[in-house]
Design a protein around this motif. Structure first.
Motif, PDB file in Angstrom:
ATOM      1  N   LEU A   1       0.757  -1.258   0.015  1.00 17.51           N
ATOM      2  CA  LEU A   1       0.026  -0.097   0.089  1.00 17.51           C
ATOM      3  C   LEU A   1       0.696   1.241   0.145  1.00 17.51           C
ATOM      4  CD1 LEU A   1      -2.923   1.094   0.488  1.00 17.51           C
ATOM      5  CD2 LEU A   1      -2.279   1.020   2.975  1.00 17.51           C
ATOM      6  N   LEU A   2       0.374   2.273  -0.919  1.00 19.24           N
ATOM      7  CA  LEU A   2       1.248   3.379  -1.141  1.00 19.24           C
ATOM      8  C   LEU A   2       0.663   4.651  -0.377  1.00 19.24           C
ATOM      9  CD1 LEU A   2       2.278   3.257  -4.777  1.00 19.24           C
ATOM     10  CD2 LEU A   2       3.834   2.673  -2.627  1.00 19.24           C
ATOM     11  N   GLY A   3      -0.818   4.466  -0.180  1.00 20.72           N
ATOM     12  CA  GLY A   3      -1.468   5.671   0.523  1.00 20.72           C
ATOM     13  C   GLY A   3      -2.997   5.254   0.460  1.00 20.72           C
ATOM     14  N   VAL A   4      -3.719   6.035   1.305  1.00 21.86           N
ATOM     15  CA  VAL A   4      -4.958   6.150   1.411  1.00 21.86           C
ATOM     16  C   VAL A   4      -5.719   7.397   1.692  1.00 21.86           C
ATOM     17  CG1 VAL A   4      -5.070   5.423   3.970  1.00 21.86           C
ATOM     18  CG2 VAL A   4      -7.278   4.967   2.494  1.00 21.86           C
ATOM     19  N   TRP A   5      -6.907   7.666   0.675  1.00 23.13           N
ATOM     20  CA  TRP A   5      -7.294   9.179   0.843  1.00 23.13           C
ATOM     21  C   TRP A   5      -8.887   8.977   0.792  1.00 23.13           C
ATOM     22  CZ3 TRP A   5      -3.666   7.505  -2.400  1.00 23.13           C
ATOM     23  CH2 TRP A   5      -2.432   7.885  -2.274  1.00 23.13           C
ATOM     24  N   ASN A   6      -9.478   9.887   1.476  1.00 21.98           N
ATOM     25  CA  ASN A   6     -10.933  10.153   1.571  1.00 21.98           C
ATOM     26  C   ASN A   6     -11.352  10.608   0.285  1.00 21.98           C
ATOM     27  OD1 ASN A   6     -11.260   8.884   4.165  1.00 21.98           O
ATOM     28  ND2 ASN A   6     -10.989  10.662   4.919  1.00 21.98           N
ATOM     29  N   HIS A   7     -10.766  11.671  -0.508  1.00 19.38           N
ATOM     30  CA  HIS A   7     -11.052  12.224  -1.668  1.00 19.38           C
ATOM     31  C   HIS A   7     -10.049  12.176  -2.534  1.00 19.38           C
ATOM     32  CE1 HIS A   7     -14.798  13.740   0.157  1.00 19.38           C
ATOM     33  NE2 HIS A   7     -14.269  13.969   1.486  1.00 19.38           N
ATOM     34  N   ALA A   8     -10.322  12.488  -3.595  1.00 18.26           N
ATOM     35  CA  ALA A   8      -9.195  12.596  -4.809  1.00 18.26           C
ATOM     36  C   ALA A   8      -8.378  13.972  -4.781  1.00 18.26           C
ATOM     37  CB  ALA A   8      -9.945  12.518  -6.148  1.00 18.26           C
ATOM     38  N   ARG A   9      -8.902  14.840  -4.204  1.00 16.58           N
ATOM     39  CA  ARG A   9      -8.351  16.121  -4.012  1.00 16.58           C
ATOM     40  C   ARG A   9      -7.208  16.177  -3.093  1.00 16.58           C
ATOM     41  NH1 ARG A   9     -13.475  17.171  -1.570  1.00 16.58           N
ATOM     42  NH2 ARG A   9     -13.290  17.498   0.663  1.00 16.58           N
ATOM     43  N   ASP A  10      -7.225  15.094  -2.098  1.00 14.92           N
ATOM     44  CA  ASP A  10      -6.309  14.765  -1.114  1.00 14.92           C
ATOM     45  C   ASP A  10      -5.032  14.355  -1.493  1.00 14.92           C
ATOM     46  OD1 ASP A  10      -8.054  16.182   0.657  1.00 14.92           O
ATOM     47  OD2 ASP A  10      -8.912  14.036   1.197  1.00 14.92           O
TER      48      ASP A  10
END
Length: 298
Positions: free
Chosen positions: A100-109
């Motif tokens: 895993l490289l990252g996790v976000w709630n929104h694409a803008r983040d």
């Protein structure tokens, strides 16, 4: 309009494909058809027969029975593309999990500058919400953000009433890009910890070939996919994938466990409880009953 001709033709010959879309829109407006009534309607359109939920015998009937009656909460963890990584790491080992490289709630983040030159983006709660970046210099960030935000709003669970996805928090994850990963995809049908069959689906199911648990080719096709001209050879890691699938599925009446084989290295793909949402008929139909006999509801 030419590029839409194929899809228009498919919708005209398969009008049931519009039903999930229409009911999704209706549900967004506060109107939602009862789960049991919905799956019976879609099943009738797709299979041409009534769905027997009172005394299910075939595989597709039993999958739809599971949607209504089998609500084990851990199914949501296994359906979540983010949370399943920790689950699988504990179950069989982190060496089988794509990093895993990252996790976000929104694409803008998403800070694309911090991502490597190649990566894969996925939304956690649906099927098909995947973007592959092989080279950031040729990657359209604006287009990617728009695509991902649209997928985050997708109510995937409503389309097939695959309820575990309904409780998955919509997020975006980034994974390590692995060359040729999707060219070697193997999907194992497991029944209480025993592999009974599988299918090989190179490059996102361009073709699909079914095999028994000993990798003997089966005469199964579906309305969505055809067999390859030459069936894929047995992968080097077949026994390892089979062993891992059985370990993951032990204690569950049915699940499909997917793996990738890359030069003998095994990577976990996903867990699916409702193969093709439980609506896709087997050809010939005898396999629907054979798979159904393997699945014990008691």
């Amino acid at each position: 309009m030419k590029q839409y001709g194929k899809w228009i033709k498919l919708l005209c010959t398969n009008p049931e494909w519009m039903l999930p879309y229409l009911t999704e829109k209706l549900s967004g407006g506060g109107i939602r058809m009862d789960d049991e009534a919905y799956v019976k309607l879609i099943y009738k359109f797709r299979n041409g027969t009534e769905l027997n939920l009172e005394h299910p015998k075939t595989f597709t009937e039993k999958l739809n029975w599971m949607k209504i009656h089998d609500r084990r909460p851990e199914y949501t963890i296994m359906a979540d593309k983010y949370r399943v990584k920790k689950y699988i790491a504990r179950k069989i080992g982190k060496e089988y999990v794509i990093p895993l490289l990252g996790v976000w709630n929104h694409a803008r983040d998403i800070d694309f500058k911090k991502l490597p030159e190649s990566f894969v983006l996925k939304v956690t709660h649906d099927s098909g919400g995947v973007l592959i970046c092989r080279d950031k210099d040729d990657f359209d960030v604006k287009k990617a953000r728009n695509f991902l935000e649209k997928r985050l709003r997708n109510k995937f669970a409503y389309r097939g009433r695959e309820w575990p996805y309904q409780n998955v928090k919509p997020r975006i994850i980034a994974e390590t890009y692995i060359e040729n990963l999707s060219d070697n995809n193997y999907k194992f049908f497991c029944f209480d910890g025993e592999v009974k069959a599988l299918y090989a689906a190179p490059y996102r199911e361009a073709s699909v070939d079914y095999f028994d648990a000993d990798y003997n080719h089966l005469d199964i096709i579906t309305t969505l996919h055809q067999c390859a001209p030459i069936p894929p050879q047995k992968p080097e890691s077949f026994d390892k994938m089979k062993q891992l699938a059985e370990k993951i599925s032990k204690g569950y009446r049915e699940m499909r466990v997917d793996f990738y084989d890359v030069d003998g290295r095994v990577y976990f793909g996903e867990i699916t409880f409702f193969h093709e949402a439980g609506f896709e008929p087997f050809i010939p139909d005898k396999w629907n009953r054979i798979f159904g006999d393997w699945m014990k509801l008691s």
